[in-house]
Design an enzyme around this catalytic site. Structure first.
Site, PDB file in Angstrom:
ATOM      1  N   CYS A  40     -14.070   1.722  -0.742  1.00  0.00           N
ATOM      2  CA  CYS A  40     -13.596   0.407  -1.200  1.00  0.00           C
ATOM      3  C   CYS A  40     -14.611  -0.176  -2.186  1.00  0.00           C
ATOM      4  O   CYS A  40     -15.803   0.081  -2.083  1.00  0.00           O
ATOM      5  CB  CYS A  40     -13.444  -0.517   0.017  1.00  0.00           C
ATOM      6  N   SER A  42     -15.656  -3.144  -2.318  1.00  0.00           N
ATOM      7  CA  SER A  42     -16.581  -4.095  -1.687  1.00  0.00           C
ATOM      8  C   SER A  42     -17.941  -3.450  -1.405  1.00  0.00           C
ATOM      9  O   SER A  42     -18.973  -4.106  -1.536  1.00  0.00           O
ATOM     10  CB  SER A  42     -15.999  -4.637  -0.387  1.00  0.00           C
ATOM     11  N   HIS A  45     -19.966  -3.189  -4.679  1.00  0.00           N
ATOM     12  CA  HIS A  45     -20.632  -4.418  -5.141  1.00  0.00           C
ATOM     13  C   HIS A  45     -22.098  -4.429  -4.690  1.00  0.00           C
ATOM     14  O   HIS A  45     -22.973  -4.894  -5.413  1.00  0.00           O
ATOM     15  CB  HIS A  45     -19.924  -5.663  -4.602  1.00  0.00           C
ATOM     16  N   HIS A  61     -17.047  -0.386   5.581  1.00  0.00           N
ATOM     17  CA  HIS A  61     -16.424  -1.479   6.348  1.00  0.00           C
ATOM     18  C   HIS A  61     -14.936  -1.234   6.506  1.00  0.00           C
ATOM     19  O   HIS A  61     -14.223  -2.086   7.024  1.00  0.00           O
ATOM     20  CB  HIS A  61     -16.644  -2.807   5.617  1.00  0.00           C
ATOM     21  N   CYS A 166      -8.983  -2.248   6.120  1.00  0.00           N
ATOM     22  CA  CYS A 166      -9.352  -3.134   5.009  1.00  0.00           C
ATOM     23  C   CYS A 166      -8.230  -3.303   4.006  1.00  0.00           C
ATOM     24  O   CYS A 166      -7.556  -4.321   3.989  1.00  0.00           O
ATOM     25  CB  CYS A 166     -10.634  -2.695   4.297  1.00  0.00           C
TER      26      CYS A 166
END
Ligand code: APR
Ligand code: ZN
Length: 367
Positions: A40, A42, A45, A61, A166
């Site tokens: 992902c 995220s 980042h 996550h 997610c």
């Protein structure tokens, strides 16, 4: 015990796959053998230094697994149960949990870089490792809060369970829980990667009449058509908001979504909404990348600009709903998952994400 995990030591350098020490589960915790972990944006980042947490850290996550062992006082799961992992561990007692918004749990947020009791389970020598979202699922095994576990059927498959953890819940939830897209609506989705494709599917489930995929990757646009997009717009080649207005009879879209994470795409999603339209921001921009929104147009055009976190979901009940939607053939998660990796290939997996490979990549081999 030992576990092989992918460690972020420093932003802008590759993850290091190595063996760490993992403590046994404490009260209210369970040991999970990770079955699948999604690639992902995220996590990226943090890898790119756009978001920050104490390092070293074990990211991951979007995960699922099988309960291996439970700590003291566990009643909701037992060894052998397959589980979807929630990246918010709601406490059930704070203000936001009690008003029915567990995705905004205060206790989870205030302990965001540790376990719920403020300590760590992953170590090497004297060094503690931050467990992203209390899940750290880029690892063979992880100790997670019991409240992060959402039991799921064995027939689901752990790769599908991971993405429900997610991108599915976030994307579908953005459309149906946060924006509340209505039958017949015109929708524009800016950014059609793993999360954006789920917004497209959510808008289709809600009965939208037009679903305009907006992406700078032609491959992503073409792929989005398989999930229910009715139109494709490439803002790298044409005036994105202008084209969305054309498609919607000069009005702009009723509902627009930002699903990449940048100031520029938030502004684009804002410009694509019609008067009285709703702009829902899903993506997370880099720290300090702040969109500029013209407040005059906000007022005179009565737009609504809102954010949504984790699909504004009731995690323990919405995830089983996503499972049913998949099992009933209403969410095509088989097509969504386009790539499988070994944990050792995690840096290649992130290179593929950044190259704009379509759909979702998932780590499914950890041996
Ligand atoms: N305009 C439109 N689309 C863009 C632009 C742009 N300027 N820049 C990138 N994109 C597209 C990419 O081509 C890609 O298809 O956005 C998509 C992003 O998809 P992924 O990289 O798969 O990211 P994803 O995992 O879906 O996450 C999206 O949601 O949860 C958040 O933190 C996450 O901010 C991230 C966002
Ligand atoms: Zn995610």
């Amino acid at each position: 015990m030992k576990t092989k995990a992918a460690v972020l030591y420093e932003a802008n350098s590759p993850l290091v796959v190595e063996e760490l020490d993992l403590d046994p589960p404490k009260e209210g915790e369970v040991l999970v053998k990770i079955g699948a972990a999604g690639i992902c944006r995220s996590d990226w980042h943090y890898m790119a230094g756009e978001s920050f947490m104490p390092l070293p850290a074990v990211l991951g996550h979007e995960g699922s697994g099988v309960v291996e062992e439970v700590g003291p006082g566990i009643t909701s799961v037992k060894a052998g149960d397959p589980v979807i992992l929630s990246f918010v561990s709601r406490c059930g007692r704070c203000h936001f949990c009690t008003i029915g918004r567990p995705n905004l749990c205060d206790v989870h947020m205030s302990t965001s870089t540790t376990m719920l009791d403020g300590t760590y389970r992953l170590h090497k020598g004297d060094t503690n490792f931050t467990p992203m979202s209390k899940l750290a699922c880029f690892s063979q095994y992880s100790v997670v809060p019991e409240v992060a576990c959402v039991p799921c059927p064995k027939e689901l498959g752990l790769d599908k369970a991971a993405v429900i953890g997610c991108c599915v819940t976030t994307g579908v939830g953005a459309a149906v829980n946060a924006a509340k897209v209505e039958p017949g609506a015109a929708v524009a989705v800016v950014g059609c990667g793993g999360v954006g494709l789920n917004v497209v599917m959510g808008a289709k489930l809600a009965g939208a009449r037009q679903i305009i995929a907006v992406d700078i990757s032609e491959g992503a646009l073409e792929f989005a058509m398989q999930f229910g997009a009715t139109h494709a717009v490439n803002p790298g080649q044409q005036d994105g908001p202008g084209r969305v207005r054309e498609i919607t009879g000069g009005l702009g879209a009723d509902y627009t979504f930002e699903v990449f994470g940048s100031a520029e795409t938030v502004e684009m999603a804002y410009d694509m909404a019609r008067k009285g339209g709703t702009v829902t921001v899903v993506g997370i921009p880099a720290d300090g990348d702040v969109p500029s929104i013209d407040a005059v147009s906000l007022v005179r055009q009565e737009k609504t600009l809102k954010g949504t976190y984790y699909g504004s979901a009731q995690l323990q009940s919405d995830m089983p709903r996503m499972v049913d939607l998949y099992m009933n053939g209403q969410l095509d998660l088989d097509a969504l998952i386009t790539r499988n990796y070994h944990l050792d290939e995690i840096n290649e997996a992130y290179a593929d994400l950044n190259r704009g490979e379509v759909g979702r990549g998932v780590i499914t081999r950890f041996d």
